[in-house]
Design an enzyme around this catalytic site. Structure first.
Site, mmCIF file in Angstrom:
data_model
loop_
_atom_site.group_PDB
_atom_site.id
_atom_site.type_symbol
_atom_site.label_atom_id
_atom_site.label_comp_id
_atom_site.label_asym_id
_atom_site.label_seq_id
_atom_site.Cartn_x
_atom_site.Cartn_y
_atom_site.Cartn_z
ATOM 1 N N HIS A 293 38.911 38.966 46.020
ATOM 2 C CA HIS A 293 37.602 39.443 46.481
ATOM 3 C C HIS A 293 36.985 38.474 47.483
ATOM 4 O O HIS A 293 37.108 37.257 47.353
ATOM 5 C CB HIS A 293 36.656 39.696 45.308
ATOM 6 C CG HIS A 293 36.342 38.496 44.460
ATOM 7 N ND1 HIS A 293 35.252 37.690 44.682
ATOM 8 C CD2 HIS A 293 36.966 37.980 43.366
ATOM 9 C CE1 HIS A 293 35.226 36.727 43.771
ATOM 10 N NE2 HIS A 293 36.253 36.880 42.960
ATOM 11 N N ASP B 114 35.907 30.347 44.398
ATOM 12 C CA ASP B 114 36.023 31.655 43.771
ATOM 13 C C ASP B 114 35.277 32.649 44.661
ATOM 14 O O ASP B 114 34.041 32.652 44.661
ATOM 15 C CB ASP B 114 35.421 31.600 42.365
ATOM 16 C CG ASP B 114 35.285 32.950 41.688
ATOM 17 O OD1 ASP B 114 35.912 33.919 42.149
ATOM 18 O OD2 ASP B 114 34.538 33.026 40.693
ATOM 19 N N GLU C 168 33.252 42.046 43.451
ATOM 20 C CA GLU C 168 33.814 41.643 42.164
ATOM 21 C C GLU C 168 32.823 40.848 41.336
ATOM 22 O O GLU C 168 32.790 40.964 40.101
ATOM 23 C CB GLU C 168 35.084 40.816 42.396
ATOM 24 C CG GLU C 168 35.894 40.521 41.140
ATOM 25 C CD GLU C 168 35.459 39.267 40.404
ATOM 26 O OE1 GLU C 168 35.925 39.053 39.268
ATOM 27 O OE2 GLU C 168 34.659 38.485 40.968
ATOM 28 N N GLU C 169 31.993 40.020 41.989
ATOM 29 C CA GLU C 169 31.078 39.152 41.249
ATOM 30 C C GLU C 169 30.018 39.928 40.469
ATOM 31 O O GLU C 169 29.382 39.372 39.576
ATOM 32 C CB GLU C 169 30.408 38.151 42.192
ATOM 33 C CG GLU C 169 31.346 37.101 42.797
ATOM 34 C CD GLU C 169 31.935 36.141 41.764
ATOM 35 O OE1 GLU C 169 31.624 36.269 40.561
ATOM 36 O OE2 GLU C 169 32.710 35.263 42.159
ATOM 37 N N ASP D 81 42.871 35.022 41.506
ATOM 38 C CA ASP D 81 41.497 34.569 41.316
ATOM 39 C C ASP D 81 41.516 33.161 40.719
ATOM 40 O O ASP D 81 42.568 32.524 40.655
ATOM 41 C CB ASP D 81 40.738 35.552 40.417
ATOM 42 C CG ASP D 81 39.264 35.663 40.773
ATOM 43 O OD1 ASP D 81 38.656 34.633 41.135
ATOM 44 O OD2 ASP D 81 38.716 36.777 40.659
ATOM 45 N N HIS E 236 32.062 28.512 39.110
ATOM 46 C CA HIS E 236 30.705 29.027 39.328
ATOM 47 C C HIS E 236 29.679 27.896 39.400
ATOM 48 O O HIS E 236 28.476 28.143 39.231
ATOM 49 C CB HIS E 236 30.313 30.063 38.268
ATOM 50 C CG HIS E 236 30.951 31.394 38.487
ATOM 51 N ND1 HIS E 236 30.439 32.565 37.969
ATOM 52 C CD2 HIS E 236 32.042 31.757 39.195
ATOM 53 C CE1 HIS E 236 31.190 33.579 38.330
ATOM 54 N NE2 HIS E 236 32.185 33.112 39.071
#
Length: 394
Positions: free
Chosen positions: A75, A192, A226-227, A247, A327
């Site tokens: 993504h 990410d 995607e997030e 990922d 994250h």
């Protein structure tokens, strides 16, 4: 079975792609520019592609057969924030885009993507100065209700914010602040999944340069949401029988992920990944001496989750690069990125094991099976005088 060894990965190209991707702001909801960039890279590789209405990309590397096609997915969208409130003090209240802690937002430099132009700013707690508030700075609670965005413009009240053109709902992009170290470590926000996109582009470049035709079509999917849980459902085709998500892995205490080699996820919060496809990833790593480890992610979902939840009958696997502090201020190593790219090439060129997967529906003939016989064990010989076993050992 004939297996092609891993193709040589252009590591400089991989790093250059990652650097370029990190420079493009792409929080979920603001992905048009990064989509255009990825499409330019596909054009440069002479790979045909098409876009959904909102911009998810589906590129095709032609194989000998179309049915039973394989897909890779990553993504292009990242975490970010959105303006929730124009505050009386001229600062902005925020809500997160994606799931991430306000702990990692404090101190971040950011860009407010207003409709009439962008503004720079910093995310701070309301009590940000030790000179003014003393120990109260350290006693402040953590949470999105306890941070605000200070705009680098003449904006001392709500009316001045409105005059600038800043509105509720404006998207906020967080600076990645990347560092590429000589020892192979890469530290940045938004690895990410900008790193996953770079891995896929590097693998695709290697396949193009090799010029060998894969047994079935290979689709390269790049998703845009995607997030926030929207994933790959919109870009799948009925011909795609298996999909490998690329990922980040969760390197942390209690996890088996690593910043080196490939981390193969056996299951996440949506359940186990496909038994046969996942074990093929394991077998290919073993066959080609690609370092790997397995892990299970408890608080995690990937692009494949939305496809499965939408009812897509596709085998799924998740292969990852281990990320420390995912994250947050993330860190990875180039070794993992290269290893992932190598695995994509050997899988893309590997033989088709389950011929029945070329059909959407079929009878029992050719259907898979899973082992359940008791494992054969070597007999452990224990001396009869062993105090634990005693006479029972005779």
């Amino acid at each position: 079975m004939t297996e092609t060894p891993p193709l040589t990965i252009d590591v400089d190209y991989l790093q250059d792609q990652l650097k370029a991707l990190l420079e493009i702001a792409s929080p979920t909801g603001f992905t048009d520019n990064v989509v255009r960039y990825v499409c330019q890279q596909l054009d440069a590789l002479d790979i045909p592609f098409e876009l959904t209405r909102r911009g998810a990309i589906r590129a095709r590397f032609a194989g000998r057969e179309r049915a039973g096609a394989r897909a890779f997915v990553s993504h292009v969208d990242t975490l970010g924030a959105q303006v929730k409130q124009l505050k009386p003090n001229g600062r902005l209240g925020l809500v997160p885009i994606g799931t991430w802690s306000a702990r990692f937002a404090e101190g971040a430099r950011a860009t407010i993507l207003a409709r009439n132009g962008a503004y720079r700013g910093t995310i701070l707690p309301p009590k940000a100065s030790g000179h003014s508030f003393g120990d109260e700075v350290d006693e402040a609670p953590i949470g999105w209700d306890h941070v605000e965005l200070r705009v680098d413009a003449f904006a001392h009240d709500e009316a001045l914010l409105r005059r600038l053109g800043i509105e509720i709902g404006d998207i906020v992009a967080i600076d990645p602040q990347p560092e590429f170290l000589d020892n192979g470590f890469i530290v940045s926000r938004h690895l990410d999944n900008k790193a996953g996109v770079a891995v896929m582009l590097a693998a695709l470049k290697a396949l193009v340069e090799r010029g060998k035709e894969p047994p079935v079509d290979l689709f390269w999917l790049f998703t845009i949401a995607e997030e926030v849980g929207q994933g790959a459902a919109a870009v799948l085709l009925p011909d795609i029988a298996s999909m490998v998500a690329v990922d980040n892995g969760t390197s942390a205490p209690g996890q088996n992920s690593s910043e080196f080699g490939v981390t193969i996820c056996m299951g996440d919060q949506t359940g186990p990944f496909d038994y046969h496809l996942t074990n093929k990833m394991v077998d290919l790593c073993g066959l080609h001496d690609i370092k790997f480890q397995k892990d299970v992610f408890r608080f995690y979902r990937s692009d494949s989750a939305s496809a499965i939840e939408a009812g897509a009958d596709v085998r799924t696997a998740l292969i990852t690069f281990g990320v420390d502090a995912s994250h947050g201020y993330e860190r990875i190593h180039l070794h993992a990125l290269r290893s992932l790219s190598e695995l994509l090439t050997v899988y893309g060129l590997s033989d088709v094991d389950i011929e029945r997967d070329k059909k959407i529906m079929a009878g029992l003939r050719g259907f898979t099976s899973q082992p359940e016989d008791l494992a054969q064990q070597e007999l452990l010989t224990v001396p009869v005088e062993d105090p634990i076993i005693g006479d029972a050992g005779k």
